[in-house]
Design a protein around this motif. Structure first.
Motif, PDB file in Angstrom:
ATOM      1  N   VAL A   1       0.821  -1.208   0.000  1.00 36.42           N
ATOM      2  CA  VAL A   1       0.000   0.000   0.000  1.00 36.42           C
ATOM      3  C   VAL A   1       0.855   1.258   0.000  1.00 36.42           C
ATOM      4  O   VAL A   1       0.582   2.225  -0.732  1.00 36.42           O
ATOM      5  CB  VAL A   1      -0.952  -0.012   1.215  1.00 36.42           C
ATOM      6  CG1 VAL A   1      -1.617   1.353   1.397  1.00 36.42           C
ATOM      7  CG2 VAL A   1      -2.002  -1.094   1.060  1.00 36.42           C
ATOM      8  N   HIS A   2       1.916   1.270   0.800  1.00 36.99           N
ATOM      9  CA  HIS A   2       2.623   2.516   1.084  1.00 36.99           C
ATOM     10  C   HIS A   2       3.926   2.709   0.315  1.00 36.99           C
ATOM     11  O   HIS A   2       4.426   3.842   0.262  1.00 36.99           O
ATOM     12  CB  HIS A   2       2.934   2.610   2.589  1.00 36.99           C
ATOM     13  CG  HIS A   2       1.706   2.681   3.435  1.00 36.99           C
ATOM     14  ND1 HIS A   2       1.100   1.574   3.977  1.00 36.99           N
ATOM     15  CD2 HIS A   2       0.956   3.747   3.839  1.00 36.99           C
ATOM     16  CE1 HIS A   2       0.042   1.939   4.674  1.00 36.99           C
ATOM     17  NE2 HIS A   2      -0.066   3.241   4.613  1.00 36.99           N
TER      18      HIS A   2
ATOM     19  N   PHE B   1       0.472  10.220   1.514  1.00 38.26           N
ATOM     20  CA  PHE B   1      -0.086   9.048   2.191  1.00 38.26           C
ATOM     21  C   PHE B   1      -1.600   9.155   2.370  1.00 38.26           C
ATOM     22  O   PHE B   1      -2.320   8.188   2.072  1.00 38.26           O
ATOM     23  CB  PHE B   1       0.620   8.814   3.519  1.00 38.26           C
ATOM     24  CG  PHE B   1       1.995   8.209   3.361  1.00 38.26           C
ATOM     25  CD1 PHE B   1       2.161   6.952   2.805  1.00 38.26           C
ATOM     26  CD2 PHE B   1       3.116   8.908   3.751  1.00 38.26           C
ATOM     27  CE1 PHE B   1       3.423   6.396   2.645  1.00 38.26           C
ATOM     28  CE2 PHE B   1       4.383   8.370   3.592  1.00 38.26           C
ATOM     29  CZ  PHE B   1       4.541   7.106   3.045  1.00 38.26           C
ATOM     30  N   PRO B   2      -2.137  10.295   2.834  1.00 34.36           N
ATOM     31  CA  PRO B   2      -3.603  10.395   2.877  1.00 34.36           C
ATOM     32  C   PRO B   2      -4.254  10.263   1.495  1.00 34.36           C
ATOM     33  O   PRO B   2      -5.351   9.697   1.378  1.00 34.36           O
ATOM     34  CB  PRO B   2      -3.844  11.792   3.473  1.00 34.36           C
ATOM     35  CG  PRO B   2      -2.639  12.044   4.314  1.00 34.36           C
ATOM     36  CD  PRO B   2      -1.514  11.437   3.530  1.00 34.36           C
TER      37      PRO B   2
ATOM     38  N   THR C   1      -3.136   8.380  -0.900  1.00 34.39           N
ATOM     39  CA  THR C   1      -3.122   6.937  -1.162  1.00 34.39           C
ATOM     40  C   THR C   1      -4.273   6.254  -0.455  1.00 34.39           C
ATOM     41  O   THR C   1      -4.997   5.426  -1.043  1.00 34.39           O
ATOM     42  CB  THR C   1      -1.784   6.331  -0.698  1.00 34.39           C
ATOM     43  OG1 THR C   1      -0.715   6.935  -1.416  1.00 34.39           O
ATOM     44  CG2 THR C   1      -1.758   4.830  -0.910  1.00 34.39           C
ATOM     45  N   TRP C   2      -4.476   6.587   0.825  1.00 29.94           N
ATOM     46  CA  TRP C   2      -5.571   5.974   1.573  1.00 29.94           C
ATOM     47  C   TRP C   2      -6.922   6.355   0.965  1.00 29.94           C
ATOM     48  O   TRP C   2      -7.816   5.503   0.846  1.00 29.94           O
ATOM     49  CB  TRP C   2      -5.520   6.426   3.033  1.00 29.94           C
ATOM     50  CG  TRP C   2      -4.246   6.069   3.724  1.00 29.94           C
ATOM     51  CD1 TRP C   2      -3.387   5.052   3.405  1.00 29.94           C
ATOM     52  CD2 TRP C   2      -3.674   6.743   4.850  1.00 29.94           C
ATOM     53  NE1 TRP C   2      -2.317   5.048   4.254  1.00 29.94           N
ATOM     54  CE2 TRP C   2      -2.457   6.066   5.155  1.00 29.94           C
ATOM     55  CE3 TRP C   2      -4.046   7.828   5.627  1.00 29.94           C
ATOM     56  CZ2 TRP C   2      -1.636   6.467   6.211  1.00 29.94           C
ATOM     57  CZ3 TRP C   2      -3.235   8.224   6.683  1.00 29.94           C
ATOM     58  CH2 TRP C   2      -2.044   7.540   6.972  1.00 29.94           C
TER      59      TRP C   2
ATOM     60  N   ILE D   1      -7.601   4.293  -2.192  1.00 27.51           N
ATOM     61  CA  ILE D   1      -7.958   2.905  -1.892  1.00 27.51           C
ATOM     62  C   ILE D   1      -9.365   2.826  -1.320  1.00 27.51           C
ATOM     63  O   ILE D   1     -10.160   1.941  -1.692  1.00 27.51           O
ATOM     64  CB  ILE D   1      -6.927   2.296  -0.919  1.00 27.51           C
ATOM     65  CG1 ILE D   1      -5.577   2.170  -1.609  1.00 27.51           C
ATOM     66  CG2 ILE D   1      -7.395   0.939  -0.398  1.00 27.51           C
ATOM     67  CD1 ILE D   1      -4.458   1.730  -0.693  1.00 27.51           C
ATOM     68  N   LEU D   2      -9.703   3.740  -0.423  1.00 28.89           N
ATOM     69  CA  LEU D   2     -11.042   3.721   0.168  1.00 28.89           C
ATOM     70  C   LEU D   2     -12.114   4.032  -0.873  1.00 28.89           C
ATOM     71  O   LEU D   2     -13.205   3.419  -0.862  1.00 28.89           O
ATOM     72  CB  LEU D   2     -11.110   4.739   1.314  1.00 28.89           C
ATOM     73  CG  LEU D   2     -10.282   4.394   2.557  1.00 28.89           C
ATOM     74  CD1 LEU D   2     -10.355   5.523   3.581  1.00 28.89           C
ATOM     75  CD2 LEU D   2     -10.771   3.098   3.182  1.00 28.89           C
TER      76      LEU D   2
ATOM     77  N   ALA E   1     -10.592   1.018   6.489  1.00 27.84           N
ATOM     78  CA  ALA E   1     -10.065   2.361   6.766  1.00 27.84           C
ATOM     79  C   ALA E   1      -9.055   2.363   7.910  1.00 27.84           C
ATOM     80  O   ALA E   1      -7.949   2.908   7.760  1.00 27.84           O
ATOM     81  CB  ALA E   1     -11.217   3.332   7.050  1.00 27.84           C
TER      82      ALA E   1
ATOM     83  N   LEU F   1      -5.460   0.658   7.076  1.00 27.17           N
ATOM     84  CA  LEU F   1      -4.474   1.240   6.168  1.00 27.17           C
ATOM     85  C   LEU F   1      -3.319   1.901   6.924  1.00 27.17           C
ATOM     86  O   LEU F   1      -2.160   1.517   6.728  1.00 27.17           O
ATOM     87  CB  LEU F   1      -5.162   2.233   5.222  1.00 27.17           C
ATOM     88  CG  LEU F   1      -6.106   1.603   4.193  1.00 27.17           C
ATOM     89  CD1 LEU F   1      -6.821   2.690   3.398  1.00 27.17           C
ATOM     90  CD2 LEU F   1      -5.342   0.681   3.253  1.00 27.17           C
ATOM     91  N   PRO F   2      -3.559   2.903   7.796  1.00 31.14           N
ATOM     92  CA  PRO F   2      -2.425   3.482   8.526  1.00 31.14           C
ATOM     93  C   PRO F   2      -1.776   2.475   9.473  1.00 31.14           C
ATOM     94  O   PRO F   2      -0.561   2.504   9.677  1.00 31.14           O
ATOM     95  CB  PRO F   2      -3.043   4.655   9.290  1.00 31.14           C
ATOM     96  CG  PRO F   2      -4.500   4.377   9.342  1.00 31.14           C
ATOM     97  CD  PRO F   2      -4.819   3.608   8.118  1.00 31.14           C
TER      98      PRO F   2
END
Length: 454
Positions: A323-324, A358-359, A361-362, A365-366, A382, A385-386
């Motif tokens: 993901v990151h 990063f936000p 990216t999240w 995905i969401l 949700a 992810l972090p």
């Protein structure tokens, strides 16, 4: 807004830096007007440290162009920062009216018992020592002290920011508060500026106090040399205040030793360089060269704990990596391009880029999860992810430590002579540094005694 931003800033610091320590906070006066003065090695990271970790609410003096930047300007206003209109930001022409408004705003905060913070060097930099201080801090302090009620005393608290590697992700940092000292009152007519002599005297005092909470030398290479020497002495979990103090003593001793025994210092410097190269070739840290660290009980316990963590954390760490990692690589690419090789801006750009990418990216995905399976799936993943990113980070750091310990253990078991040579050289270098330090202490002690008798 400030209440919401403070936890976020603290979280950003804790993510970027693996370890953060604050020392001397008990020295900061609990009430009354205070001016914090700090060194400025690391761009916008420096004020964030004080805003997020100081024991009191702080208003910073910040350069005016920051207030025109979309996100940073909003943060500056939320924390009641005071704009400073520098000559280089206004095309070389200083506006006395703007300067007067800045000084008046700063003094108003102090008169009502608040605190302000100033970087008296004027700009962030990567020089090996403090730059000459600007006079603004002294002028504000003297002007505010002159109009304070008789029952209030203005205190200045020097604070030092120490970064082991300021632009490296997951390095360590120390915020150290020094001893406060009062600002002398001088008589001033209403609206008058302090005279040059008291301003110069207080500025020199500020420089002396700041040098006591920072590391200084004439050459950047000397900082690197002392860092290598310090790693021979320090334990992995040693408090950063002790590491900082050891480096200060080593820097002071190096200056004395280089003047009195230049050949001996040159030989020791070459020895340190060769030892560092040998350790790098072997892939081990000098603090892993302790044979007693590899007793079978300790080795088995460490291996079992690490193996359990790595096995349990592997699935989530792989998810976090997938993901990151693209955003992580993009952060490095963006930071390198924007900072243009400026080390004192690199960490700032990395943090800002990460806070954006990063936000995003999240969010991507969401959004995809929502469109694919609906809001329930998005709500389910949700928080993961972090969390997966944090576990991936911890996994990578533990894996790196295990790999280093394994290499050292393999050298001990399979190339015992090479391991013993490295440990013997480490011990010999340590003994040579200690002997040189004793001679420096004897020399400086004798010189101090002679000066006292004179």
């Amino acid at each position: 807004m400030r209440t919401l931003l403070l936890p976020l800033l603290r979280l950003m610091l804790r993510i970027f830096f693996r370890r953060i320590e604050v020392t001397g906070a008990e020295r900061v006066p609990a009430k009354g007007p205070v001016i914090f003065v700090l060194n400025h090695p690391n761009g916008l990271i420096d004020p964030v440290f004080l805003l997020a970790l100081a024991p009191r609410r702080v208003a910073f003096l910040a350069k005016a162009p920051l207030f025109r930047m979309p996100i940073i300007g909003a943060i500056a206003r939320a924390f009641e920062a005071i704009p400073v209109h520098r000559r280089q930001d206004t095309g070389g022409a200083a506006d006395p009216a703007q300067n007067a408004r800045t000084f008046d705003a700063a003094r108003a905060v102090l008169v009502r018992g608040g605190t302000i913070a100033i970087f008296p060097e004027g700009a962030s930099h990567s020089d090996p020592k403090l730059r000459p201080l600007k006079t603004g801090a002294a002028r504000i302090a003297l002007g505010a002290a002159a109009v304070l009620p008789p029952d209030l005393s203005l205190e200045i608290v020097p604070a030092g920011l120490y970064y082991r590697a300021k632009h490296i992700f997951r390095s360590v940092a120390l915020l150290h508060f020094g001893d406060p000292f009062p600002v002398a009152r001088i008589s001033l007519a209403p609206g008058a500026e302090p005279p040059p002599e008291p301003v110069r005297t207080l500025t020199e005092q500020l420089a002396t106090r700041l040098r006591a909470v920072t590391l200084e030398t004439e050459e950047t290479e000397v900082h690197e040399l002392v860092a290598r020497a310090q790693r021979i002495f320090s334990a992995p979990a040693e408090p950063l205040a002790e590491e900082f103090g050891l480096r200060r003593r080593m820097l002071a001793g190096y200056d004395v030793a280089r003047r009195h025994w230049p050949q001996r210092v040159a030989a020791l410097r070459g020895r340190l360089d060769r030892h560092a190269a040998a350790l790098e070739a072997a892939g081990v840290d000098p603090r892993q060269l302790e044979p007693q660290s590899y007793g079978w009980k300790r080795a088995i316990a460490y291996a079992a704990q690490s193996l359990l963590f790595l096995i349990v954390g592997l699935p989530v760490a792989l998810m976090g990596l997938v993901v990151h990692y693209p955003a992580y690589r993009a952060v490095g690419w963006v930071a390198t391009g924007i900072s243009k090789g400026s080390e004192d801006a690199l960490a700032t750009v990395k943090v800002l880029a990460a806070a954006l990418l990063f936000p995003l990216t999240w969010a991507a995905i969401l959004t995809g999860s929502w469109l694919w399976r609906g809001p329930w799936l998005a709500a389910l993943i949700a928080p993961a992810l972090p969390l997966s990113g944090y576990i991936a980070l911890q996994f990578a750091e533990r894996l790196d430590r295990v790999a280093g310990a394994t290499r050292a253990l393999a050298i001990l078991l399979l190339r015992r002579r090479a391991f013993l040579r490295l440990t013997a050289e480490r011990r010999a270098i340590r003994n040579e540094i200690l002997a040189l330090g004793q001679e420096v202490d004897a020399l400086t002690g004798a010189a101090a005694g002679s000066a006292g008798r004179a």
